[in-house]
Write a protein that holds these residues in place. Structure first.
Motif, PDB file in Angstrom:
ATOM      1  N   LEU A 243      34.967  22.956  35.664  1.00 46.86           N
ATOM      2  CA  LEU A 243      33.794  23.500  34.990  1.00 46.86           C
ATOM      3  C   LEU A 243      33.629  24.959  35.395  1.00 46.86           C
ATOM      4  CD1 LEU A 243      31.188  22.706  33.268  1.00 46.86           C
ATOM      5  CD2 LEU A 243      30.031  22.594  35.484  1.00 46.86           C
ATOM      6  N   THR A 244      33.324  25.815  34.432  1.00 48.80           N
ATOM      7  CA  THR A 244      33.099  27.222  34.738  1.00 48.80           C
ATOM      8  C   THR A 244      31.654  27.421  35.180  1.00 48.80           C
ATOM      9  OG1 THR A 244      34.745  27.942  33.130  1.00 48.80           O
ATOM     10  CG2 THR A 244      33.129  29.575  33.844  1.00 48.80           C
ATOM     11  N   ALA A 245      31.492  28.024  36.342  1.00 50.78           N
ATOM     12  CA  ALA A 245      30.169  28.369  36.866  1.00 50.78           C
ATOM     13  C   ALA A 245      30.068  29.879  36.955  1.00 50.78           C
ATOM     14  CB  ALA A 245      29.954  27.737  38.234  1.00 50.78           C
ATOM     15  N   ARG A 246      28.860  30.380  36.786  1.00 50.75           N
ATOM     16  CA  ARG A 246      28.613  31.824  36.901  1.00 50.75           C
ATOM     17  C   ARG A 246      27.596  32.060  38.005  1.00 50.75           C
ATOM     18  NH1 ARG A 246      27.522  34.838  31.469  1.00 50.75           N
ATOM     19  NH2 ARG A 246      29.784  34.498  31.449  1.00 50.75           N
ATOM     20  N   ALA A 247      27.964  32.940  38.926  1.00 55.18           N
ATOM     21  CA  ALA A 247      27.075  33.273  40.042  1.00 55.18           C
ATOM     22  C   ALA A 247      26.618  34.718  39.918  1.00 55.18           C
ATOM     23  CB  ALA A 247      27.778  33.060  41.374  1.00 55.18           C
ATOM     24  N   ARG A 248      25.392  34.950  40.313  1.00 54.16           N
ATOM     25  CA  ARG A 248      24.843  36.306  40.352  1.00 54.16           C
ATOM     26  C   ARG A 248      24.690  36.691  41.816  1.00 54.16           C
ATOM     27  NH1 ARG A 248      21.914  39.567  36.703  1.00 54.16           N
ATOM     28  NH2 ARG A 248      20.388  40.950  37.659  1.00 54.16           N
ATOM     29  N   LEU A 249      25.343  37.791  42.215  1.00 53.98           N
ATOM     30  CA  LEU A 249      25.419  38.193  43.619  1.00 53.98           C
ATOM     31  C   LEU A 249      24.722  39.522  43.837  1.00 53.98           C
ATOM     32  CD1 LEU A 249      29.232  37.526  44.137  1.00 53.98           C
ATOM     33  CD2 LEU A 249      27.369  35.941  44.625  1.00 53.98           C
ATOM     34  N   ASN A 250      24.096  39.649  45.006  1.00 59.82           N
ATOM     35  CA  ASN A 250      23.576  40.949  45.406  1.00 59.82           C
ATOM     36  C   ASN A 250      24.743  41.874  45.738  1.00 59.82           C
ATOM     37  OD1 ASN A 250      20.846  40.147  45.240  1.00 59.82           O
ATOM     38  ND2 ASN A 250      20.974  39.198  47.259  1.00 59.82           N
ATOM     39  N   ASN A 251      24.544  43.155  45.470  1.00 55.47           N
ATOM     40  CA  ASN A 251      25.612  44.136  45.699  1.00 55.47           C
ATOM     41  C   ASN A 251      25.033  45.355  46.399  1.00 55.47           C
ATOM     42  OD1 ASN A 251      28.115  45.391  45.618  1.00 55.47           O
ATOM     43  ND2 ASN A 251      27.856  46.140  43.533  1.00 55.47           N
ATOM     44  N   PRO A 252      24.649  45.216  47.677  1.00 55.23           N
ATOM     45  CA  PRO A 252      24.035  46.350  48.386  1.00 55.23           C
ATOM     46  C   PRO A 252      24.985  47.528  48.477  1.00 55.23           C
ATOM     47  CG  PRO A 252      24.632  44.591  49.911  1.00 55.23           C
ATOM     48  CD  PRO A 252      24.816  44.039  48.537  1.00 55.23           C
ATOM     49  N   GLY A 253      24.452  48.696  48.168  1.00 53.16           N
ATOM     50  CA  GLY A 253      25.263  49.902  48.219  1.00 53.16           C
ATOM     51  C   GLY A 253      26.263  50.017  47.094  1.00 53.16           C
ATOM     52  N   ASN A 254      26.165  49.138  46.100  1.00 54.32           N
ATOM     53  CA  ASN A 254      27.110  49.162  44.965  1.00 54.32           C
ATOM     54  C   ASN A 254      28.561  49.137  45.442  1.00 54.32           C
ATOM     55  OD1 ASN A 254      24.884  49.323  43.301  1.00 54.32           O
ATOM     56  ND2 ASN A 254      25.078  51.518  42.927  1.00 54.32           N
ATOM     57  N   ARG A 255      28.819  48.356  46.505  1.00 50.24           N
ATOM     58  CA  ARG A 255      30.170  48.347  47.074  1.00 50.24           C
ATOM     59  C   ARG A 255      31.180  47.660  46.153  1.00 50.24           C
ATOM     60  NH1 ARG A 255      26.855  47.819  51.659  1.00 50.24           N
ATOM     61  NH2 ARG A 255      27.387  49.225  53.381  1.00 50.24           N
ATOM     62  N   VAL A 256      30.819  46.474  45.664  1.00 49.51           N
ATOM     63  CA  VAL A 256      31.746  45.736  44.801  1.00 49.51           C
ATOM     64  C   VAL A 256      31.751  46.362  43.412  1.00 49.51           C
ATOM     65  CG1 VAL A 256      32.273  43.520  43.738  1.00 49.51           C
ATOM     66  CG2 VAL A 256      31.413  43.611  46.080  1.00 49.51           C
ATOM     67  N   ARG A 257      32.931  46.523  42.857  1.00 48.80           N
ATOM     68  CA  ARG A 257      33.066  47.112  41.527  1.00 48.80           C
ATOM     69  C   ARG A 257      33.656  46.088  40.561  1.00 48.80           C
ATOM     70  NH1 ARG A 257      34.546  53.479  42.334  1.00 48.80           N
ATOM     71  NH2 ARG A 257      33.195  53.833  44.148  1.00 48.80           N
ATOM     72  N   PRO A 258      33.306  46.222  39.298  1.00 46.21           N
ATOM     73  CA  PRO A 258      33.846  45.275  38.307  1.00 46.21           C
ATOM     74  C   PRO A 258      35.368  45.224  38.355  1.00 46.21           C
ATOM     75  CG  PRO A 258      32.097  46.596  37.342  1.00 46.21           C
ATOM     76  CD  PRO A 258      32.363  47.191  38.692  1.00 46.21           C
ATOM     77  N   GLY A 259      35.890  44.003  38.257  1.00 41.59           N
ATOM     78  CA  GLY A 259      37.327  43.799  38.283  1.00 41.59           C
ATOM     79  C   GLY A 259      37.875  43.392  39.630  1.00 41.59           C
ATOM     80  N   GLN A 260      37.057  43.483  40.705  1.00 43.36           N
ATOM     81  CA  GLN A 260      37.551  43.116  42.024  1.00 43.36           C
ATOM     82  C   GLN A 260      37.694  41.599  42.161  1.00 43.36           C
ATOM     83  OE1 GLN A 260      34.969  45.919  44.678  1.00 43.36           O
ATOM     84  NE2 GLN A 260      36.785  45.377  45.864  1.00 43.36           N
TER      85      GLN A 260
END
Length: 370
Positions: A243-260
């Motif tokens: 089953l596909t699940a979608r999580a919403r995560l905090n990203n302090p400092g905008n460290r994580v970038r799309p595609g990682q």
């Protein structure tokens, strides 16, 4: 002569036997001295059953900004990688022709409005028919539509941020002529990150929206990005049985970038578990063991079944009774029943392991591997 030789042989054998009896037996096995070991307590703490998955990060909001009308870039109002606000002007196209079209449309609208007003006055005096007034009304509505279209066309020469976020690399330069649909830059809202990942269907009965999620990436080895499941797909994939699940995560400092690439841990349920330090575990093939010390200072080997993990500790699901002390150092060559000498060593546990046995003000539940 033969009798003399036989006598000498018997004499030599007798002397050898006497010598063998008198010489101490240096080859006799000696008792092995006790092995020095360190011990640590087994403890009971809260664990979360969990399931691990992988996914790819994406921005909670993400768009590619495109030119909606053809035109020449007159000015760029952003820097690459800049944080921008919702509605902030990013690119201005040459809008002289659009302004002229809007002025013409405004004039036509005013003329149509005046004609309609005069028509209403004349029909009241029965100077014209109602059908002629209806024609004036139709012309007014068409003029209004033309004016609104001209205004929208003018607005499209100003490319604005549809939401707050971070702009990406610039795809255009001042003076470039853009066609409708040409890419200008990207815009990502990095305040929160979303990750889609697959969960095996056997966990379906335990999955709910709101379950806590931890995510990590090797680019930030000492950081966890916390969040929760925000959505669950309505269908199980028939090929992967997941089953596909979608999580919403905090990203302090905008460290994580799309595609990682992200490693996801979903916490399913909390329970109390018996834990021992990781270094106490000895694994031989498919079987794992730990050693305890009995009242006679002898090592006792226990086959155990392992479970979850937390802060350098491993859950023992089966194989131990009570909360015995466990050998954590010096046990790699031990055998069951071998004598040991317990050496007190405060550094036998790692600092992160000692946190769980220190008297806490409040016990905070950790993670476990399902």
């Amino acid at each position: 002569m033969g009798r003399i030789l036989a006598g000498l042989v018997l004499l030599a054998l007798a002397a050898g036997g006497i010598w063998w009896a008198l010489v101490p037996d240096s080859a006799a096995p000696r008792q092995r001295p006790p092995t020095a070991v360190n011990v640590a307590p087994s403890i009971e703490r809260d664990l979360f059953d969990q399931v691990e998955a992988v996914g790819t990060a994406r921005a909670a909001q993400a768009v590619v900004l495109l030119a909606e009308v053809p035109g020449r870039v007159s000015k760029i109002h952003f820097q690459q990688g800049q944080q921008v606000k919702r509605g902030q002007l990013l690119v201005q196209l040459d809008d002289r022709n659009a302004r002229a079209e809007l002025a013409r449309a405004e004039a036509e609208y005013q003329r149509a409005q005046d004609d309609f007003r005069r028509g209403q006055q004349l029909v009241d005096r029965r100077a014209i028919s109602q059908s002629e007034v209806d024609t004036f009304r139709t012309s007014l509505e068409a003029a209004r539509a033309n004016r609104d279209a001209a205004q929208a066309n003018l607005n499209d020469h100003r490319i604005q941020a549809p939401f707050a976020g971070v702009v990406g690399l610039r795809q255009v330069d001042p003076g470039a002529y853009l066609q409708t649909g040409d890419a200008i830059t990207t815009l990502d809202n990095l305040g929160h990150i979303e990750v889609d990942f697959q969960i095996p269907e056997r966990y379906l009965g335990r999955l709910t929206v709101g379950l806590r999620v931890h995510a990590s990436n090797e680019a930030f080895p000492n950081l966890n990005f916390d969040g929760a499941i925000s959505h669950l797909d309505s269908r199980v994939n028939a090929s992967s049985r997941s089953l596909t699940a979608r999580a919403r995560l905090n990203n302090p400092g905008n460290r994580v970038r799309p595609g990682q690439f992200m490693r996801i841990t979903v916490q399913l349920a909390q329970r109390t578990a018996l834990l021992v330090p990781e270094q106490a575990i000895i694994t031989q093939g498919a079987q794992s063991y730990v050693f305890t010390v009995d009242a006679n200072s002898q090592a006792i080997r226990h086959p155990v079944t392992l479970g979850g993990r937390r802060d350098g500790w491993v859950e023992i699901r089966d194989g131990l009774v009570g909360n015995p002390e466990i050998i954590v150092n010096g046990h790699t060559r031990l055998g069951s029943g071998q004598a040991v000498n317990i050496i007190d060593n405060p550094d036998a546990l790692l600092p992160e392991q000692r946190v769980l046995i220190a008297p806490p003000t409040q016990d905070v539940a950790g993670d476990a591997a399902a």
